[in-house]
Scaffold this motif. Structure first.
Motif, PDB file in Angstrom:
ATOM      1  N   SER A  17      -3.938 -32.929  26.640  1.00 34.88           N
ATOM      2  CA  SER A  17      -4.385 -33.954  27.572  1.00 34.88           C
ATOM      3  C   SER A  17      -5.146 -35.010  26.798  1.00 34.88           C
ATOM      4  N   GLN A  18      -5.219 -36.179  27.389  1.00 37.91           N
ATOM      5  CA  GLN A  18      -5.893 -37.295  26.739  1.00 37.91           C
ATOM      6  C   GLN A  18      -6.804 -37.970  27.754  1.00 37.91           C
ATOM      7  N   GLU A  19      -8.006 -38.315  27.322  1.00 42.17           N
ATOM      8  CA  GLU A  19      -8.969 -38.965  28.193  1.00 42.17           C
ATOM      9  C   GLU A  19      -9.715 -40.034  27.400  1.00 42.17           C
ATOM     10  N   VAL A  20      -9.732 -41.247  27.915  1.00 41.73           N
ATOM     11  CA  VAL A  20     -10.446 -42.340  27.264  1.00 41.73           C
ATOM     12  C   VAL A  20     -11.887 -42.319  27.750  1.00 41.73           C
ATOM     13  N   LEU A  26     -10.493 -38.755  23.763  1.00 47.63           N
ATOM     14  CA  LEU A  26     -10.548 -37.309  23.615  1.00 47.63           C
ATOM     15  C   LEU A  26      -9.152 -36.748  23.828  1.00 47.63           C
ATOM     16  N   VAL A  27      -8.638 -36.061  22.820  1.00 50.09           N
ATOM     17  CA  VAL A  27      -7.341 -35.397  22.897  1.00 50.09           C
ATOM     18  C   VAL A  27      -7.620 -33.896  22.835  1.00 50.09           C
ATOM     19  N   THR A  28      -7.255 -33.181  23.888  1.00 46.16           N
ATOM     20  CA  THR A  28      -7.482 -31.741  23.953  1.00 46.16           C
ATOM     21  C   THR A  28      -6.136 -31.035  23.846  1.00 46.16           C
ATOM     22  N   VAL A  29      -6.049 -30.102  22.908  1.00 45.81           N
ATOM     23  CA  VAL A  29      -4.800 -29.389  22.654  1.00 45.81           C
ATOM     24  C   VAL A  29      -5.039 -27.897  22.836  1.00 45.81           C
ATOM     25  N   LYS A  30      -4.073 -27.232  23.469  1.00 40.60           N
ATOM     26  CA  LYS A  30      -4.135 -25.782  23.659  1.00 40.60           C
ATOM     27  C   LYS A  30      -2.790 -25.175  23.297  1.00 40.60           C
ATOM     28  N   GLY A  31      -2.843 -23.972  22.743  1.00 45.04           N
ATOM     29  CA  GLY A  31      -1.610 -23.272  22.419  1.00 45.04           C
ATOM     30  C   GLY A  31      -1.414 -23.109  20.931  1.00 45.04           C
ATOM     31  N   LEU A  41       1.941 -32.926  19.032  1.00 46.44           N
ATOM     32  CA  LEU A  41       0.611 -33.246  18.522  1.00 46.44           C
ATOM     33  C   LEU A  41       0.608 -34.640  17.895  1.00 46.44           C
ATOM     34  N   ARG A  42       1.603 -34.920  17.092  1.00 52.32           N
ATOM     35  CA  ARG A  42       1.695 -36.238  16.445  1.00 52.32           C
ATOM     36  C   ARG A  42       1.792 -37.341  17.503  1.00 52.32           C
ATOM     37  N   GLY A  43       2.582 -37.122  18.529  1.00 50.01           N
ATOM     38  CA  GLY A  43       2.734 -38.102  19.603  1.00 50.01           C
ATOM     39  C   GLY A  43       1.435 -38.356  20.349  1.00 50.01           C
ATOM     40  N   TRP A  44       0.686 -37.292  20.639  1.00 49.48           N
ATOM     41  CA  TRP A  44      -0.602 -37.448  21.322  1.00 49.48           C
ATOM     42  C   TRP A  44      -1.584 -38.234  20.465  1.00 49.48           C
ATOM     43  N   LEU A  45      -1.587 -37.960  19.160  1.00 46.91           N
ATOM     44  CA  LEU A  45      -2.477 -38.699  18.269  1.00 46.91           C
ATOM     45  C   LEU A  45      -2.040 -40.160  18.144  1.00 46.91           C
ATOM     46  N   GLU A  46      -0.737 -40.398  18.120  1.00 51.17           N
ATOM     47  CA  GLU A  46      -0.228 -41.782  18.089  1.00 51.17           C
ATOM     48  C   GLU A  46      -0.743 -42.549  19.306  1.00 51.17           C
ATOM     49  N   GLN A  47      -0.654 -41.945  20.478  1.00 47.65           N
ATOM     50  CA  GLN A  47      -1.132 -42.585  21.702  1.00 47.65           C
ATOM     51  C   GLN A  47      -2.633 -42.836  21.643  1.00 47.65           C
ATOM     52  N   ALA A  48      -3.371 -41.866  21.140  1.00 47.72           N
ATOM     53  CA  ALA A  48      -4.824 -42.005  21.052  1.00 47.72           C
ATOM     54  C   ALA A  48      -5.208 -43.139  20.108  1.00 47.72           C
ATOM     55  N   PHE A  49      -4.555 -43.234  18.974  1.00 44.82           N
ATOM     56  CA  PHE A  49      -4.854 -44.296  18.015  1.00 44.82           C
ATOM     57  C   PHE A  49      -4.452 -45.654  18.573  1.00 44.82           C
ATOM     58  N   ALA A  54     -13.128 -46.681  18.744  1.00 44.82           N
ATOM     59  CA  ALA A  54     -13.832 -46.439  17.479  1.00 44.82           C
ATOM     60  C   ALA A  54     -13.533 -45.052  16.910  1.00 44.82           C
ATOM     61  N   SER A  55     -13.270 -44.097  17.805  1.00 44.87           N
ATOM     62  CA  SER A  55     -12.992 -42.751  17.312  1.00 44.87           C
ATOM     63  C   SER A  55     -11.981 -42.030  18.199  1.00 44.87           C
ATOM     64  N   VAL A  56     -11.327 -41.069  17.582  1.00 48.32           N
ATOM     65  CA  VAL A  56     -10.442 -40.146  18.285  1.00 48.32           C
ATOM     66  C   VAL A  56     -11.018 -38.757  18.059  1.00 48.32           C
ATOM     67  N   VAL A  57     -11.339 -38.075  19.152  1.00 47.92           N
ATOM     68  CA  VAL A  57     -11.853 -36.716  19.074  1.00 47.92           C
ATOM     69  C   VAL A  57     -10.708 -35.779  19.414  1.00 47.92           C
TER      70      VAL A  57
END
Length: 123
Positions: A17-20, A26-31, A41-49, A54-57
């Motif tokens: 999940s992703q929350e601004v 904030l990107v939360t990953v489970k599993g 995971l790469r796709g979620w981080l791409e979206q977050a960036f 200022a930061s991606v958690v």
């Protein structure tokens, strides 16, 4: 407001999940993070960036397996963050993630936090 994204393939065992929040995403990953789930995971981080905060958690508290492909993704996005001025903060209290990070000495390179609250409020 968060968005839930789950794996859909039969063998895929990852959710995220992703929350601004203010100046962070904030990107939360489970599993499990392995070769099959790494593209998610790469796709979620791409979206977050792409949010240009200022930061991606990246909260990996709920990750039960973290393979070498996960380590490679962390290194990739750490480097990207340095180039783009985005700090990648990784929450990795569980042995499944912390173990490989310390074993490979990536704990010396990455910004690691024991909990999400600390990672979100770090300056």
């Amino acid at each position: 407001m968060g968005t839930e994204q789950a794996g859909t393939a039969e063998n895929e065992t990852i959710t995220g999940s992703q929350e601004v929040r203010d100046e962070a995403v904030l990107v939360t990953v489970k599993g499990e993070v392995d070769v099959a789930t790494a593209p998610r995971l790469r796709g979620w981080l791409e979206q977050a960036f792409a949010a240009k905060k200022a930061s991606v958690v990246l909260d990996l508290t709920g990750v039960e397996f973290f393979g070498s492909v996960g380590l490679a993704i962390l290194v990739e996005f750490h480097g990207r963050g340095e180039l783009e001025g985005v700090e990648l903060r990784t929450v990795a209290p569980a042995r499944a993630v912390a173990g490989p990070l310390y074993l490979t000495t990536l704990d010396k390179v990455l910004k690691l936090y024991p909990d999400t609250a600390g990672a979100l409020t770090a300056s």
